[in-house]
Design a protein around this motif. Sequence first.
Motif, PDB file in Angstrom:
ATOM      1  N   GLU A 168       0.584   4.189  -2.782  1.00 51.91           N
ATOM      2  CA  GLU A 168       0.508   5.826  -2.313  1.00 51.91           C
ATOM      3  C   GLU A 168       1.333   6.598  -2.853  1.00 51.91           C
ATOM      4  O   GLU A 168       0.964   7.549  -3.078  1.00 51.91           O
ATOM      5  CB  GLU A 168       0.385   5.830  -0.837  1.00 51.91           C
ATOM      6  CG  GLU A 168      -0.959   5.155  -0.099  1.00 51.91           C
ATOM      7  CD  GLU A 168      -0.980   5.374   1.168  1.00 51.91           C
ATOM      8  OE1 GLU A 168      -0.364   5.928   1.872  1.00 51.91           O
ATOM      9  OE2 GLU A 168      -1.645   4.428   1.793  1.00 51.91           O
ATOM     10  N   GLN A 202      -5.046   7.972 -10.145  1.00 47.73           N
ATOM     11  CA  GLN A 202      -5.722   6.553  -9.750  1.00 47.73           C
ATOM     12  C   GLN A 202      -5.527   5.471 -10.820  1.00 47.73           C
ATOM     13  O   GLN A 202      -5.035   4.538 -10.664  1.00 47.73           O
ATOM     14  CB  GLN A 202      -7.015   6.798  -9.232  1.00 47.73           C
ATOM     15  CG  GLN A 202      -7.544   5.350  -8.721  1.00 47.73           C
ATOM     16  CD  GLN A 202      -6.600   4.748  -7.641  1.00 47.73           C
ATOM     17  OE1 GLN A 202      -6.148   5.579  -7.010  1.00 47.73           O
ATOM     18  NE2 GLN A 202      -6.513   3.609  -7.906  1.00 47.73           N
ATOM     19  N   TYR A 206       0.944   7.127  -6.466  1.00 47.25           N
ATOM     20  CA  TYR A 206      -0.277   7.923  -6.734  1.00 47.25           C
ATOM     21  C   TYR A 206       0.095   9.390  -6.730  1.00 47.25           C
ATOM     22  O   TYR A 206      -0.090  10.129  -7.390  1.00 47.25           O
ATOM     23  CB  TYR A 206      -1.370   7.651  -5.529  1.00 47.25           C
ATOM     24  CG  TYR A 206      -2.607   8.368  -6.024  1.00 47.25           C
ATOM     25  CD1 TYR A 206      -3.561   8.404  -6.835  1.00 47.25           C
ATOM     26  CD2 TYR A 206      -2.376   9.692  -4.908  1.00 47.25           C
ATOM     27  CE1 TYR A 206      -4.550   9.390  -6.905  1.00 47.25           C
ATOM     28  CE2 TYR A 206      -3.692  10.497  -5.260  1.00 47.25           C
ATOM     29  CZ  TYR A 206      -4.712  10.339  -5.970  1.00 47.25           C
ATOM     30  OH  TYR A 206      -5.462  11.301  -6.116  1.00 47.25           O
ATOM     31  N   GLU A 217       0.717  -1.367  -0.009  1.00 45.75           N
ATOM     32  CA  GLU A 217       0.015   0.083  -0.070  1.00 45.75           C
ATOM     33  C   GLU A 217       0.750   1.190  -0.090  1.00 45.75           C
ATOM     34  O   GLU A 217       0.379   2.231  -0.719  1.00 45.75           O
ATOM     35  CB  GLU A 217      -0.981  -0.074   1.019  1.00 45.75           C
ATOM     36  CG  GLU A 217      -1.937  -1.046   0.767  1.00 45.75           C
ATOM     37  CD  GLU A 217      -2.731  -0.941  -0.681  1.00 45.75           C
ATOM     38  OE1 GLU A 217      -3.341   0.268  -0.879  1.00 45.75           O
ATOM     39  OE2 GLU A 217      -2.901  -1.856  -1.260  1.00 45.75           O
TER      40      GLU A 217
END
Length: 185
Positions: free
Chosen positions: A122, A147, A125, A118
């Motif tokens: 992140e 995204q 992104y 994750e």
Amino acid sequence: MNREDKRVRRTRQALAEALIALTIEKGYEPVTIQEITDRAGVGYRTFFRHYADKDALLQDVLQTTVAELRLLIETPDAGSGEGYNPLPAENGRLIFEQIAANSDLYRVLLSSGSAALEPVKEYAYGEALNSLQQVPDPPVPPPILAQHMVATVFSLVLWWLENGMPYPPEEMAVYLEQLVAVPSA
């Protein structure tokens, strides 16, 4: 560089390689710390001098991998014209070459299902969003484009690995560039 630093690096590298090999063999969840230390040829207690658990080891592997990829890639300027591609083919080629050279590592990282992935998503992104905010009058809001771009990159790379890398890195880079190009408004 002192001798201790070399030993620490060697131990961490051996643990990382053991985790990757075992995960390829049996999946991430069933792998135990004892199996990792046995495969790496280090003591069980030594593992805990370096990591709190196997998730911390996986997180370390991820951070190292992301740092290596970041060194390869430069974000292009938005400029003006017929569209903008935040991930041009040259950067994509470098990414796919790195992944091909370390395919077992990336296969494990992308399919581990671990929450450790994750922070990487992140980070990707955030980088994509920063890049896309340079685009004048994008046809889709930058958060949505970022995204889409991150999801596309991760799923395309995973597909490529799961299917035995059927296309060379250069060709995958062109496909990726076409998939994430931002058309002008």
